[in-house]
Design a protein around this motif. Sequence first.
Motif, PDB file in Angstrom:
ATOM      1  N   THR A  11     -71.288 -49.771 -25.677  1.00  0.00           N
ATOM      2  CA  THR A  11     -72.178 -48.579 -25.870  1.00  0.00           C
ATOM      3  C   THR A  11     -71.786 -47.309 -25.250  1.00  0.00           C
ATOM      4  O   THR A  11     -71.596 -47.354 -24.307  1.00  0.00           O
ATOM      5  CB  THR A  11     -73.652 -48.909 -25.477  1.00  0.00           C
ATOM      6  N   TYR A  13     -72.971 -43.574 -24.139  1.00  0.00           N
ATOM      7  CA  TYR A  13     -74.383 -42.924 -23.729  1.00  0.00           C
ATOM      8  C   TYR A  13     -73.921 -41.396 -23.802  1.00  0.00           C
ATOM      9  O   TYR A  13     -72.904 -41.079 -23.866  1.00  0.00           O
ATOM     10  CB  TYR A  13     -74.904 -43.254 -22.469  1.00  0.00           C
ATOM     11  N   SER A  14     -75.107 -40.279 -23.746  1.00  0.00           N
ATOM     12  CA  SER A  14     -74.831 -39.180 -23.644  1.00  0.00           C
ATOM     13  C   SER A  14     -73.966 -38.548 -22.543  1.00  0.00           C
ATOM     14  O   SER A  14     -73.336 -37.780 -22.950  1.00  0.00           O
ATOM     15  CB  SER A  14     -76.181 -38.622 -23.816  1.00  0.00           C
ATOM     16  N   TYR A  15     -74.030 -39.233 -21.716  1.00  0.00           N
ATOM     17  CA  TYR A  15     -73.263 -38.570 -20.529  1.00  0.00           C
ATOM     18  C   TYR A  15     -71.742 -38.748 -20.665  1.00  0.00           C
ATOM     19  O   TYR A  15     -71.146 -37.673 -20.480  1.00  0.00           O
ATOM     20  CB  TYR A  15     -73.485 -39.133 -19.265  1.00  0.00           C
ATOM     21  N   LEU A  39     -78.929 -32.068 -19.659  1.00  0.00           N
ATOM     22  CA  LEU A  39     -78.959 -33.514 -20.262  1.00  0.00           C
ATOM     23  C   LEU A  39     -79.872 -34.251 -19.309  1.00  0.00           C
ATOM     24  O   LEU A  39     -80.680 -35.115 -19.604  1.00  0.00           O
ATOM     25  CB  LEU A  39     -77.554 -34.085 -20.223  1.00  0.00           C
ATOM     26  N   TYR A  51     -83.563 -38.465 -30.748  1.00  0.00           N
ATOM     27  CA  TYR A  51     -82.187 -37.798 -30.846  1.00  0.00           C
ATOM     28  C   TYR A  51     -81.193 -38.916 -30.578  1.00  0.00           C
ATOM     29  O   TYR A  51     -81.439 -39.324 -29.542  1.00  0.00           O
ATOM     30  CB  TYR A  51     -81.834 -36.396 -30.329  1.00  0.00           C
ATOM     31  N   ASP A  52     -80.016 -39.050 -31.273  1.00  0.00           N
ATOM     32  CA  ASP A  52     -79.107 -39.829 -30.805  1.00  0.00           C
ATOM     33  C   ASP A  52     -78.135 -39.239 -29.677  1.00  0.00           C
ATOM     34  O   ASP A  52     -78.615 -38.034 -29.338  1.00  0.00           O
ATOM     35  CB  ASP A  52     -78.001 -40.021 -32.047  1.00  0.00           C
ATOM     36  N   ASP A  53     -77.600 -39.987 -28.748  1.00  0.00           N
ATOM     37  CA  ASP A  53     -76.750 -39.429 -27.702  1.00  0.00           C
ATOM     38  C   ASP A  53     -75.833 -38.334 -28.226  1.00  0.00           C
ATOM     39  O   ASP A  53     -75.629 -37.404 -27.230  1.00  0.00           O
ATOM     40  CB  ASP A  53     -76.180 -40.637 -27.096  1.00  0.00           C
ATOM     41  N   LYS A  56     -77.697 -35.110 -28.247  1.00  0.00           N
ATOM     42  CA  LYS A  56     -78.298 -34.586 -27.115  1.00  0.00           C
ATOM     43  C   LYS A  56     -77.075 -34.171 -26.325  1.00  0.00           C
ATOM     44  O   LYS A  56     -77.164 -32.989 -25.627  1.00  0.00           O
ATOM     45  CB  LYS A  56     -78.732 -35.728 -26.324  1.00  0.00           C
ATOM     46  N   ALA A  57     -75.986 -34.751 -26.398  1.00  0.00           N
ATOM     47  CA  ALA A  57     -74.771 -34.222 -25.645  1.00  0.00           C
ATOM     48  C   ALA A  57     -74.408 -32.831 -26.164  1.00  0.00           C
ATOM     49  O   ALA A  57     -74.036 -31.787 -25.486  1.00  0.00           O
ATOM     50  CB  ALA A  57     -73.493 -35.046 -25.735  1.00  0.00           C
ATOM     51  N   CYS A  92     -83.539 -29.930 -30.832  1.00  0.00           N
ATOM     52  CA  CYS A  92     -83.266 -30.428 -29.524  1.00  0.00           C
ATOM     53  C   CYS A  92     -83.174 -29.337 -28.667  1.00  0.00           C
ATOM     54  O   CYS A  92     -83.681 -29.691 -27.405  1.00  0.00           O
ATOM     55  CB  CYS A  92     -81.936 -31.210 -29.517  1.00  0.00           C
TER      56      CYS A  92
END
Length: 133
Positions: A11, A13-15, A39, A51-53, A56-57, A92
Amino acid sequence: ILTKLDFDILTVYSYSLLQRIHHISLLPIEVFHLALFILECMFFEEEFLKYDDFTKALSALYFAKKWMMCNLDFPYYLSKVIKEKKKEIKECVILTMKVIQVLKGMKLTAVFKKFRSEDYNEVAKELEKYFRI
């Protein structure tokens, strides 16, 4: 252990997406650091779960770029994705602005302490101006 914990190591992630997007965008590191702060602010609001990652990013980086008044353009392929997700990114970013406005009246000692270190010097200046810390 991973199967017991049901932990998906694939997976993204946004980070990590933010790191990758920043790497290909060639924007200044200060923009990345501010995007990282933005973030992290997203974790305070449950509404961001819709919102998907990736959104967001992208939203954090787009907002940070505007906040720091960075005039560098995103590369073509990123601009194309931003145009495709324009509605989601706009929503967002607006939600992020509301959250940051609310955070302005709160004491977020740990978050501010992290972003006031020497590594994040430019972000610290921006936060001090906005939050008057």
